[in-house]
Design a protein around this motif. Sequence first.
Motif, PDB file in Angstrom:
ATOM      1  N   ARG A  35      47.515  44.057  47.084  1.00 15.01           N
ATOM      2  CA  ARG A  35      46.732  44.766  47.801  1.00 15.01           C
ATOM      3  C   ARG A  35      46.043  46.224  47.063  1.00 15.01           C
ATOM      4  NH1 ARG A  35      51.719  43.819  50.734  1.00 15.01           N
ATOM      5  NH2 ARG A  35      52.687  45.852  50.014  1.00 15.01           N
ATOM      6  N   LEU A  36      46.625  46.625  46.212  1.00 14.97           N
ATOM      7  CA  LEU A  36      45.935  47.654  45.353  1.00 14.97           C
ATOM      8  C   LEU A  36      44.839  47.031  44.813  1.00 14.97           C
ATOM      9  CD1 LEU A  36      45.999  50.739  44.052  1.00 14.97           C
ATOM     10  CD2 LEU A  36      47.201  49.739  42.212  1.00 14.97           C
ATOM     11  N   CYS A  37      44.927  45.917  43.984  1.00 15.14           N
ATOM     12  CA  CYS A  37      43.762  45.536  43.180  1.00 15.14           C
ATOM     13  C   CYS A  37      42.672  45.080  44.166  1.00 15.14           C
ATOM     14  CB  CYS A  37      44.091  44.410  42.559  1.00 15.14           C
ATOM     15  SG  CYS A  37      45.134  44.787  40.768  1.00 15.14           S
ATOM     16  N   THR A  38      43.130  44.433  45.467  1.00 22.94           N
ATOM     17  CA  THR A  38      42.119  44.443  46.349  1.00 22.94           C
ATOM     18  C   THR A  38      41.227  45.521  46.892  1.00 22.94           C
ATOM     19  OG1 THR A  38      43.118  42.172  47.212  1.00 22.94           O
ATOM     20  CG2 THR A  38      41.612  43.051  48.815  1.00 22.94           C
ATOM     21  N   GLU A  39      41.961  46.375  47.389  1.00 29.54           N
ATOM     22  CA  GLU A  39      41.455  47.751  47.726  1.00 29.54           C
ATOM     23  C   GLU A  39      40.750  48.394  46.546  1.00 29.54           C
ATOM     24  OE1 GLU A  39      43.365  52.114  48.223  1.00 29.54           O
ATOM     25  OE2 GLU A  39      44.215  50.452  49.234  1.00 29.54           O
ATOM     26  N   LEU A  40      40.955  48.181  45.318  1.00 29.97           N
ATOM     27  CA  LEU A  40      40.172  48.967  44.345  1.00 29.97           C
ATOM     28  C   LEU A  40      38.836  48.055  43.824  1.00 29.97           C
ATOM     29  CD1 LEU A  40      42.993  50.805  42.303  1.00 29.97           C
ATOM     30  CD2 LEU A  40      41.295  51.866  43.999  1.00 29.97           C
ATOM     31  N   GLY A  41      38.902  46.458  44.244  1.00 29.84           N
ATOM     32  CA  GLY A  41      38.150  45.666  43.729  1.00 29.84           C
ATOM     33  C   GLY A  41      38.341  45.444  42.059  1.00 29.84           C
ATOM     34  N   LEU A  42      39.677  45.332  41.894  1.00 29.20           N
ATOM     35  CA  LEU A  42      39.940  44.897  40.417  1.00 29.20           C
ATOM     36  C   LEU A  42      40.432  43.387  40.168  1.00 29.20           C
ATOM     37  CD1 LEU A  42      41.649  48.357  39.551  1.00 29.20           C
ATOM     38  CD2 LEU A  42      39.327  47.604  38.745  1.00 29.20           C
ATOM     39  N   PRO A  43      39.998  42.686  39.373  1.00 29.70           N
ATOM     40  CA  PRO A  43      40.523  41.235  39.220  1.00 29.70           C
ATOM     41  C   PRO A  43      41.932  41.349  38.670  1.00 29.70           C
ATOM     42  CG  PRO A  43      39.113  41.750  37.478  1.00 29.70           C
ATOM     43  CD  PRO A  43      39.062  43.068  38.354  1.00 29.70           C
ATOM     44  N   THR A  44      42.620  40.412  39.189  1.00 32.19           N
ATOM     45  CA  THR A  44      43.965  40.218  38.430  1.00 32.19           C
ATOM     46  C   THR A  44      44.218  38.972  37.462  1.00 32.19           C
ATOM     47  OG1 THR A  44      44.658  38.915  40.189  1.00 32.19           O
ATOM     48  CG2 THR A  44      45.531  41.177  40.241  1.00 32.19           C
ATOM     49  N   VAL A  45      45.202  39.086  36.789  1.00 31.40           N
ATOM     50  CA  VAL A  45      45.232  37.736  35.892  1.00 31.40           C
ATOM     51  C   VAL A  45      45.347  36.485  36.482  1.00 31.40           C
ATOM     52  CG1 VAL A  45      46.259  39.154  33.793  1.00 31.40           C
ATOM     53  CG2 VAL A  45      47.761  38.169  35.636  1.00 31.40           C
ATOM     54  N   PRO A  46      45.169  35.434  36.080  1.00 31.89           N
ATOM     55  CA  PRO A  46      45.200  34.390  36.866  1.00 31.89           C
ATOM     56  C   PRO A  46      46.996  33.954  37.053  1.00 31.89           C
ATOM     57  CG  PRO A  46      43.998  33.708  34.728  1.00 31.89           C
ATOM     58  CD  PRO A  46      44.795  35.253  34.827  1.00 31.89           C
ATOM     59  N   LEU A  47      47.034  33.412  38.547  1.00 28.86           N
ATOM     60  CA  LEU A  47      48.336  33.122  39.046  1.00 28.86           C
ATOM     61  C   LEU A  47      48.431  31.839  38.885  1.00 28.86           C
ATOM     62  CD1 LEU A  47      50.885  33.678  40.642  1.00 28.86           C
ATOM     63  CD2 LEU A  47      49.485  33.584  42.692  1.00 28.86           C
ATOM     64  N   ILE A  48      49.467  31.421  38.091  1.00 31.53           N
ATOM     65  CA  ILE A  48      49.723  29.715  37.807  1.00 31.53           C
ATOM     66  C   ILE A  48      50.691  29.296  39.039  1.00 31.53           C
ATOM     67  CG2 ILE A  48      50.644  28.144  36.333  1.00 31.53           C
ATOM     68  CD1 ILE A  48      49.705  30.023  34.066  1.00 31.53           C
ATOM     69  N   TYR A  49      51.663  30.055  39.295  1.00 29.45           N
ATOM     70  CA  TYR A  49      52.520  29.772  40.230  1.00 29.45           C
ATOM     71  C   TYR A  49      53.250  30.819  41.096  1.00 29.45           C
ATOM     72  CZ  TYR A  49      56.746  27.636  42.446  1.00 29.45           C
ATOM     73  OH  TYR A  49      57.730  27.342  43.349  1.00 29.45           O
ATOM     74  N   ARG A  50      53.363  30.573  42.426  1.00 31.06           N
ATOM     75  CA  ARG A  50      54.436  31.574  43.247  1.00 31.06           C
ATOM     76  C   ARG A  50      54.966  30.808  44.070  1.00 31.06           C
ATOM     77  NH1 ARG A  50      52.683  36.619  47.490  1.00 31.06           N
ATOM     78  NH2 ARG A  50      54.811  37.540  47.037  1.00 31.06           N
ATOM     79  N   GLY A  51      56.084  30.946  44.194  1.00 33.10           N
ATOM     80  CA  GLY A  51      56.994  30.248  45.014  1.00 33.10           C
ATOM     81  C   GLY A  51      58.624  30.303  44.377  1.00 33.10           C
ATOM     82  N   PRO A  52      59.181  29.611  45.167  1.00 32.08           N
ATOM     83  CA  PRO A  52      60.516  29.581  45.057  1.00 32.08           C
ATOM     84  C   PRO A  52      61.134  29.022  43.749  1.00 32.08           C
ATOM     85  CG  PRO A  52      60.161  27.819  46.350  1.00 32.08           C
ATOM     86  CD  PRO A  52      59.065  28.609  46.481  1.00 32.08           C
ATOM     87  N   ALA A  53      61.820  29.810  42.824  1.00 30.79           N
ATOM     88  CA  ALA A  53      62.288  29.447  41.474  1.00 30.79           C
ATOM     89  C   ALA A  53      63.049  28.018  41.361  1.00 30.79           C
ATOM     90  CB  ALA A  53      63.243  30.353  40.989  1.00 30.79           C
ATOM     91  N   SER A  54      63.604  27.547  42.699  1.00 34.43           N
ATOM     92  CA  SER A  54      64.286  26.319  42.663  1.00 34.43           C
ATOM     93  C   SER A  54      63.408  25.151  42.403  1.00 34.43           C
ATOM     94  CB  SER A  54      65.174  26.306  43.996  1.00 34.43           C
ATOM     95  OG  SER A  54      64.175  26.364  45.049  1.00 34.43           O
TER      96      SER A  54
END
Length: 110
Positions: A35-54
């Motif tokens: 949310r902060l990066c979107t608000e400030l217009g800043l890019p984030t590092v690439p996201l490879i995976y987000r989800g359950p560790a299982s």
Amino acid sequence: DINENRMELKSRILSIFDAFDIDKQAYLSFDELGRLCTELGLPTVPLIYRGPASALDLSVDGFLQIADKTQYCENAPGEGVVVKADAVSPSQPRVNFKAISNRYLLAYDL
């Protein structure tokens, strides 16, 4: 240059990886950082995976396999991946670690 410019960048780039809230004395959660990066217009590092560790192979070999798949550009293996898990509770704090690619280590004789 950082890592001898193995990414073959023509100019510097800024990508946000983490942020610390000085007032709360705590790191932002993944969602708060987004949310902060979107608000400030800043890019984030690439996201490879987000989800359950299982859904992942959580062994050392499993993380190294993920790291070995990273690539900066053609013929340039990526350094690896950083794994971040937000705090679940005060007794289960946030976890961060880096898995460095064996392909990267071998390619650059490190």
